[in-house]
Design an enzyme around this catalytic site. Structure first.
Site, mmCIF file in Angstrom:
data_model
loop_
_atom_site.group_PDB
_atom_site.id
_atom_site.type_symbol
_atom_site.label_atom_id
_atom_site.label_comp_id
_atom_site.label_asym_id
_atom_site.label_seq_id
_atom_site.Cartn_x
_atom_site.Cartn_y
_atom_site.Cartn_z
ATOM 1 N N TRP A 79 46.431 -52.606 42.618
ATOM 2 C CA TRP A 79 45.829 -51.838 41.522
ATOM 3 C C TRP A 79 45.299 -52.768 40.438
ATOM 4 C CZ3 TRP A 79 42.898 -48.378 40.271
ATOM 5 C CH2 TRP A 79 42.923 -47.629 39.088
ATOM 6 N N GLY A 138 45.293 -41.551 36.271
ATOM 7 C CA GLY A 138 44.470 -40.542 36.925
ATOM 8 C C GLY A 138 44.458 -40.716 38.428
ATOM 9 N N THR A 165 43.593 -42.157 41.478
ATOM 10 C CA THR A 165 42.924 -43.394 41.882
ATOM 11 C C THR A 165 43.661 -44.065 43.026
ATOM 12 O OG1 THR A 165 44.189 -44.498 40.131
ATOM 13 C CG2 THR A 165 41.921 -43.929 39.618
ATOM 14 N N LYS A 194 54.474 -37.414 39.131
ATOM 15 C CA LYS A 194 53.723 -37.222 40.374
ATOM 16 C C LYS A 194 54.166 -38.205 41.451
ATOM 17 C CE LYS A 194 50.858 -40.932 40.357
ATOM 18 N NZ LYS A 194 50.445 -41.821 41.450
ATOM 19 N N THR A 247 47.798 -38.071 45.228
ATOM 20 C CA THR A 247 48.934 -38.864 45.677
ATOM 21 C C THR A 247 49.771 -38.130 46.714
ATOM 22 O OG1 THR A 247 48.981 -39.728 43.411
ATOM 23 C CG2 THR A 247 50.792 -40.331 44.829
ATOM 24 N N ASN A 298 53.971 -44.007 47.558
ATOM 25 C CA ASN A 298 55.074 -43.051 47.426
ATOM 26 C C ASN A 298 55.056 -42.032 48.557
ATOM 27 O OD1 ASN A 298 56.332 -43.776 44.666
ATOM 28 N ND2 ASN A 298 54.149 -43.719 44.240
#
Length: 331
Positions: free
Chosen positions: A16, A134, A136, A189, A246, A254
């Site tokens: 990231w 957000g 991504t 999330k 996600t 995750n």
């Protein structure tokens, strides 16, 4: 290295952090990318690629990797992309500067149950603050595919300083002044994505996954309200948008962790075998503890924690969730 000080720096050269460096280096003379690993610094500077964490994505030549934190002292903005549990140590190691700190780590600190912004207020109270969050995936951002996300800032003045640096042709930040909401969405999330991965790994079907997303979102809203987040923030890009993404793809670390759990693998083996961090595994027990202390019902989070701790199996957990009392959907 350019004679002009870099306007932006990224701290953390995982997938990231590297993707952010790639997209934000557009139009910059130079962007500094701090990495802990000597081999990663060498790869980026010599081959213009991060083979360890973001392979097959050529990087712009104006990205300069460094292991020297002091090189970041003149940056106007610093994106902090280290794992959430290492944020406090990273902040302590930063050189003194007036840079705006943009938090890109998603989680809750285990030792203190503090959000990342609260950790910043402890260690660097004088720096202006923003949160970037957000829907991504790193590889899509690195490819220059269209991306929209939330840039939550402590003041509108901070937003006006940052958006000319952060907004790019395919990377569109939307303003919010709800820093807590942006953080809650990103932290919760990740835990719910583990739950959706468990459903996938156990072969429980798309109906079950949609139920986890929607009922998990209700848990996110309850917890967010208790910590001062606004529901409209959590209904946007950094909450519901990020949750849907996600919870739907093995590109999510995750979700992949949960899928392994649902297939019957142990959390210990799955976490030991990973070069990258699945933040939800650290966040889940902290979130559960804080929610209980606040009297917030989060059964999906409880179920993920039980599986991570090896206390039960996926089908037993699903049976337990399906056996809960039937109440109003708004609760």
């Amino acid at each position: 290295m350019s004679d002009m000080p870099a306007k932006m720096g990224v701290i953390g050269a995982g997938a990231w952090g590297t993707a952010l460096a790639q997209v934000l280096s557009e139009g910059q003379d130079e962007l500094l990318l701090w990495a802990r690993e000597t081999n990663v610094v060498a790869q980026i500077n010599d081959a213009h690629e991060n083979k360890a964490f973001l392979p097959s994505h050529p990087l712009r030549q104006n990205i300069q990797a460094t292991q020297d934190m002091s090189a970041l002292a003149q940056c106007e903005a610093l994106l902090i992309v280290t794992p959430a549990q290492h944020l406090r140590a990273t902040l302590k190691a930063l050189p003194d500067s007036n840079a705006v700190l943009i938090l890109c780590s998603k989680g809750i600190e285990e030792a203190t149950q503090q959000l990342m912004s609260e950790v910043v207020h402890d260690i660097r109270p004088d720096n202006r603050l923003a949160v970037l969050s957000g829907p991504t995936f790193a590889h899509e951002v690195a490819q220059g595919l269209p991306t929209a996300l939330t840039l939550a800032c402590d003041t509108e003045e901070t937003w006006k300083k940052l958006y000319p640096l952060v907004a790019k042709s395919t990377f569109r930040p939307y303003f919010s002044d709800d820093i807590v909401g942006a953080e809650i969405g990103g932290a919760v999330k990740n835990v719910l994505a583990i739950g959706c991965g468990i459903v996938e790994g156990a072969g429980l079907g798309q109906n079950a996954r949609a139920s986890i997303i929607s009922r998990g979102f209700a848990e996110m809203l309850r917890y967010g309200a208790a910590r001062g987040a606004r529901s409209e923030t959590l209904s946007g890009l950094c909450g519901l948008g990020d949750l849907v993404l996600t919870c739907s793809s093995t590109s999510s670390r995750n979700f992949s962790l949960g899928k392994g759990l649902g297939e019957g693998q142990s959390a210990k083996a799955l976490l030991t075998d990973r070069a990258t961090v699945a933040e939800g595994a650290s966040t889940a027990p902290v979130l559960q503890q804080d929610a209980k202390a606040r009297g917030i019902d989060m059964p999906i989070v409880d179920a993920v924690c039980a599986l991570l701790a090896g206390e039960t199996d996926s089908r037993s957990i699903v049976a337990q969730l399906m056996g809960r009392p039937l109440v109003s959907e708004q609760r």
